[in-house]
Design a protein around this motif. Structure first.
Motif, mmCIF file in Angstrom:
data_model
loop_
_atom_site.group_PDB
_atom_site.id
_atom_site.type_symbol
_atom_site.label_atom_id
_atom_site.label_comp_id
_atom_site.label_asym_id
_atom_site.label_seq_id
_atom_site.Cartn_x
_atom_site.Cartn_y
_atom_site.Cartn_z
ATOM 1 N N GLN A 171 0.806 -1.202 0.000
ATOM 2 C CA GLN A 171 0.000 0.000 0.000
ATOM 3 C C GLN A 171 0.846 1.262 0.000
ATOM 4 O O GLN A 171 0.314 2.352 0.075
ATOM 5 C CB GLN A 171 -0.926 0.014 1.222
ATOM 6 N N ASN A 196 -9.261 9.939 -4.908
ATOM 7 C CA ASN A 196 -8.303 9.741 -5.990
ATOM 8 C C ASN A 196 -8.790 10.501 -7.217
ATOM 9 O O ASN A 196 -9.793 10.118 -7.825
ATOM 10 C CB ASN A 196 -8.156 8.257 -6.314
ATOM 11 N N ARG A 239 -5.284 5.597 -1.782
ATOM 12 C CA ARG A 239 -4.555 4.674 -0.929
ATOM 13 C C ARG A 239 -3.286 5.348 -0.432
ATOM 14 O O ARG A 239 -2.389 5.655 -1.210
ATOM 15 C CB ARG A 239 -4.201 3.391 -1.690
ATOM 16 N N TYR A 242 -0.317 5.022 2.644
ATOM 17 C CA TYR A 242 0.292 4.222 3.719
ATOM 18 C C TYR A 242 1.768 4.605 3.737
ATOM 19 O O TYR A 242 2.563 4.092 2.950
ATOM 20 C CB TYR A 242 0.120 2.726 3.440
ATOM 21 N N ARG A 287 -2.139 6.416 7.376
ATOM 22 C CA ARG A 287 -2.857 5.556 6.440
ATOM 23 C C ARG A 287 -4.304 6.020 6.348
ATOM 24 O O ARG A 287 -4.756 6.840 7.154
ATOM 25 C CB ARG A 287 -2.783 4.084 6.877
ATOM 26 N N ASP A 309 -15.988 5.986 -2.598
ATOM 27 C CA ASP A 309 -14.609 6.308 -2.190
ATOM 28 C C ASP A 309 -14.294 7.796 -2.287
ATOM 29 O O ASP A 309 -13.145 8.183 -2.529
ATOM 30 C CB ASP A 309 -13.605 5.521 -3.035
ATOM 31 N N SER A 351 -12.165 9.944 2.981
ATOM 32 C CA SER A 351 -11.249 9.028 3.676
ATOM 33 C C SER A 351 -11.255 9.294 5.166
ATOM 34 O O SER A 351 -11.300 10.453 5.602
ATOM 35 C CB SER A 351 -9.809 9.175 3.163
ATOM 36 N N GLU A 376 -10.628 -2.414 9.224
ATOM 37 C CA GLU A 376 -9.492 -1.763 8.578
ATOM 38 C C GLU A 376 -8.998 -0.572 9.398
ATOM 39 O O GLU A 376 -7.799 -0.293 9.452
ATOM 40 C CB GLU A 376 -9.877 -1.314 7.168
#
Length: 281
Positions: free
Chosen positions: A23, A133, A140, A142, A151, A167, A170, A198
């Motif tokens: 990630q 995104n 993503r 991390y 993260r 998505d 976040s 998660e």
């Protein structure tokens, strides 16, 4: 049974090492190889996740004189908090250009409204992390920045014309000094069991309490109660709505501070879950 649970925990930790590498952001953000998360949940039974709630006496202690172990958190405005790690890494959440007069090393943003992001972040910011995104699909992140692991966990947001954008938001998680700190962003829907797993353990959570632009206060309070965070820091507040939110958490203590900042460490976390209202909220 205790040995079986310990085995599950060890397997989960081992599984996180390749996860961190997979990630890592493609642009090489961060300072070297990302460290594994210590805040993930260990599932005792699916689909419901059981969180690793560390008892005060079981929490890891830093060696005397090794380094400071306090994290400083300051309310800036609306949904922006400034997080300062023991080693001086600064992070501005839902950054709009104002981080209290400093240029943070890390800025996280969400896009539901213009009060949660900026198209013109200060060029001195090392890591600008968007909670969506721009090229499509989930964001993503991390990465390790100094003594902080950053993260994210994607979630969906409502569209102005109706429907949902997958998505588009976040939840950002910051791990430093043994603490697990979460910022829920502009959360629009109840988290799923998979998202809870998660996210993992959150000792401190920053939560929107408006009850309208994000989601209902009842729904938000139910998620806060499930997270079992020791410190709850409200944000995204509007006049007259804080008391209604607090009424949804009758088992939580409430502290009102005369300062916009607090310093917290693993050893100073309250035993009872507590909502802290910093100056300006």
């Amino acid at each position: 049974m205790p040995r079986f649970r310990l085995l599950l925990a060890l397997l989960a930790l081992l599984a996180l090492s390749p996860l961190a590498e997979a990630q890592s952001p493609p642009d090489g953000a961060g300072s070297g190889r990302s460290q594994p998360s210590t805040c993930h949940a260990v599932a005792e039974a699916l689909p419901t996740a059981t969180f690793v709630a560390l008892k005060r006496e079981a929490r890891p202690r830093l060696a005397a004189g090794e380094r400071r172990d306090e994290v400083r958190i300051t309310f800036i405005q609306h949904a922006t908090y400034l997080i300062e790690s023991p080693d001086g890494v600064t992070i501005a959440t839902d950054y709009t250009g104002n981080a209290g007069g400093i240029v943070p090393r890390v800025a996280t943003m969400n896009k539901a409204h213009s009060t949660h992001y900026t198209n013109h972040p200060d060029p001195g910011i090392e890591h600008v992390l968007r909670g969506w995104n721009p090229e499509g699909g989930p964001a993503r992140h991390y990465l390790t920045v100094g003594d902080v692991l950053v993260r994210n966990v994607p979630s969906d947001i409502r569209l102005w014309g109706g429907g949902m954008e997958k998505d588009g938001n976040s939840i950002f998680v910051f791990e430093t000094a043994g603490l697990c700190i979460g910022h829920l962003g502009h959360l629009h829907e109840k988290l799923t069991d998979a998202q809870f797993a998660e996210i993992g353990r959150l000792d401190i959570v920053m939560v929107p309490v408006d009850g309208s632009w994000t989601m209902s206060q009842e729904g938000m309070a139910a998620m806060v109660a499930r997270l079992q965070s020791r410190l709850v820091l409200p944000m995204h507040n509007f006049r007259g709505r804080m008391d209604r939110f607090l009424a949804q958490l009758p088992d939580f203590a409430v502290e009102r501070r005369a300062s916009p900042s607090l310093a917290v460490s693993l050893r100073s976390l309250p035993k009872r879950p507590t909502v802290v209202l910093l100056e300006g909220i």
